[in-house]
Design a protein around this motif. Structure first.
Motif, PDB file in Angstrom:
ATOM      1  N   MET A 150       0.833  -1.206   0.000  1.00 39.66           N
ATOM      2  CA  MET A 150       0.000   0.000   0.000  1.00 39.66           C
ATOM      3  C   MET A 150       0.871   1.261   0.000  1.00 39.66           C
ATOM      4  O   MET A 150       0.563   2.234  -0.701  1.00 39.66           O
ATOM      5  CB  MET A 150      -0.934  -0.006   1.202  1.00 39.66           C
ATOM      6  CG  MET A 150      -1.990  -1.103   1.132  1.00 39.66           C
ATOM      7  SD  MET A 150      -3.003  -1.188   2.616  1.00 39.66           S
ATOM      8  CE  MET A 150      -4.093   0.205   2.320  1.00 39.66           C
ATOM      9  N   ALA A 151       1.953   1.234   0.755  1.00 37.89           N
ATOM     10  CA  ALA A 151       2.857   2.387   0.802  1.00 37.89           C
ATOM     11  C   ALA A 151       3.498   2.622  -0.562  1.00 37.89           C
ATOM     12  O   ALA A 151       3.626   3.764  -1.011  1.00 37.89           O
ATOM     13  CB  ALA A 151       3.928   2.172   1.865  1.00 37.89           C
ATOM     14  N   ALA A 152       3.895   1.544  -1.207  1.00 38.26           N
ATOM     15  CA  ALA A 152       4.516   1.677  -2.529  1.00 38.26           C
ATOM     16  C   ALA A 152       3.527   2.259  -3.526  1.00 38.26           C
ATOM     17  O   ALA A 152       3.880   3.123  -4.337  1.00 38.26           O
ATOM     18  CB  ALA A 152       5.022   0.317  -3.005  1.00 38.26           C
ATOM     19  N   LEU A 153       2.280   1.818  -3.469  1.00 39.85           N
ATOM     20  CA  LEU A 153       1.270   2.353  -4.384  1.00 39.85           C
ATOM     21  C   LEU A 153       0.957   3.811  -4.068  1.00 39.85           C
ATOM     22  O   LEU A 153       0.704   4.608  -4.971  1.00 39.85           O
ATOM     23  CB  LEU A 153       0.006   1.494  -4.328  1.00 39.85           C
ATOM     24  CG  LEU A 153       0.169   0.067  -4.862  1.00 39.85           C
ATOM     25  CD1 LEU A 153      -1.096  -0.743  -4.604  1.00 39.85           C
ATOM     26  CD2 LEU A 153       0.514   0.068  -6.344  1.00 39.85           C
ATOM     27  N   ASP A 154       0.984   4.166  -2.805  1.00 41.77           N
ATOM     28  CA  ASP A 154       0.760   5.565  -2.407  1.00 41.77           C
ATOM     29  C   ASP A 154       1.876   6.483  -2.883  1.00 41.77           C
ATOM     30  O   ASP A 154       1.660   7.673  -3.096  1.00 41.77           O
ATOM     31  CB  ASP A 154       0.676   5.681  -0.887  1.00 41.77           C
ATOM     32  CG  ASP A 154      -0.727   5.498  -0.348  1.00 41.77           C
ATOM     33  OD1 ASP A 154      -1.661   5.353  -1.156  1.00 41.77           O
ATOM     34  OD2 ASP A 154      -0.873   5.506   0.885  1.00 41.77           O
ATOM     35  N   ALA A 155       3.060   5.942  -3.039  1.00 41.67           N
ATOM     36  CA  ALA A 155       4.222   6.762  -3.392  1.00 41.67           C
ATOM     37  C   ALA A 155       3.997   7.542  -4.685  1.00 41.67           C
ATOM     38  O   ALA A 155       4.404   8.697  -4.790  1.00 41.67           O
ATOM     39  CB  ALA A 155       5.471   5.893  -3.511  1.00 41.67           C
ATOM     40  N   PHE A 156       3.343   6.938  -5.662  1.00 43.44           N
ATOM     41  CA  PHE A 156       3.098   7.629  -6.933  1.00 43.44           C
ATOM     42  C   PHE A 156       2.233   8.870  -6.725  1.00 43.44           C
ATOM     43  O   PHE A 156       2.579   9.962  -7.173  1.00 43.44           O
ATOM     44  CB  PHE A 156       2.415   6.693  -7.941  1.00 43.44           C
ATOM     45  CG  PHE A 156       3.253   5.514  -8.335  1.00 43.44           C
ATOM     46  CD1 PHE A 156       4.406   5.682  -9.094  1.00 43.44           C
ATOM     47  CD2 PHE A 156       2.886   4.239  -7.942  1.00 43.44           C
ATOM     48  CE1 PHE A 156       5.172   4.591  -9.460  1.00 43.44           C
ATOM     49  CE2 PHE A 156       3.653   3.140  -8.298  1.00 43.44           C
ATOM     50  CZ  PHE A 156       4.797   3.314  -9.054  1.00 43.44           C
ATOM     51  N   ASP A 157       1.111   8.668  -6.033  1.00 43.55           N
ATOM     52  CA  ASP A 157       0.203   9.791  -5.793  1.00 43.55           C
ATOM     53  C   ASP A 157       0.848  10.858  -4.922  1.00 43.55           C
ATOM     54  O   ASP A 157       0.680  12.059  -5.163  1.00 43.55           O
ATOM     55  CB  ASP A 157      -1.094   9.306  -5.142  1.00 43.55           C
ATOM     56  CG  ASP A 157      -1.933   8.455  -6.075  1.00 43.55           C
ATOM     57  OD1 ASP A 157      -1.808   8.618  -7.319  1.00 43.55           O
ATOM     58  OD2 ASP A 157      -2.704   7.614  -5.568  1.00 43.55           O
TER      59      ASP A 157
END
Length: 85
Positions: free
Chosen positions: A30-37
């Motif tokens: 989840m943190a990795a996916l949040d990084a883009f945004d």
């Protein structure tokens, strides 16, 4: 795809708490996916800050010009003693 992170228990626990997950791997995903945004939001905020700094400089110049004009007006009308109070 399998990715392995070498982190302390504290780091894993913090991420699990942040994302409300019981498993660290899900929290890291989840943190990795949040990084883009978050990266794009950060860029947008930097642009807003730059724009606001430019506007502040512009408004400070206007205020300084108004102050100078007011001082000149008082001087020319012979009421400089009003400034001194």
């Amino acid at each position: 795809m399998l990715i392995k992170f070498d982190v302390t228990n504290e780091e894993g626990d913090r991420l699990k708490m942040q994302y409300g997950q019981k498993v660290a791997s899900k929290a890291f995903k989840m943190a990795a996916l949040d990084a883009f945004d978050l990266y794009h939001k950060n860029q947008e905020l930097h642009e807003v800050i730059d724009s606001q700094r430019t506007e502040i400089r512009r408004l400070r110049n206007i205020i300084e010009q108004a102050r100078s004009s007011a001082a000149q007006l008082l001087e020319k009308t012979g009421q400089g003693d009003l400034i001194d109070g």
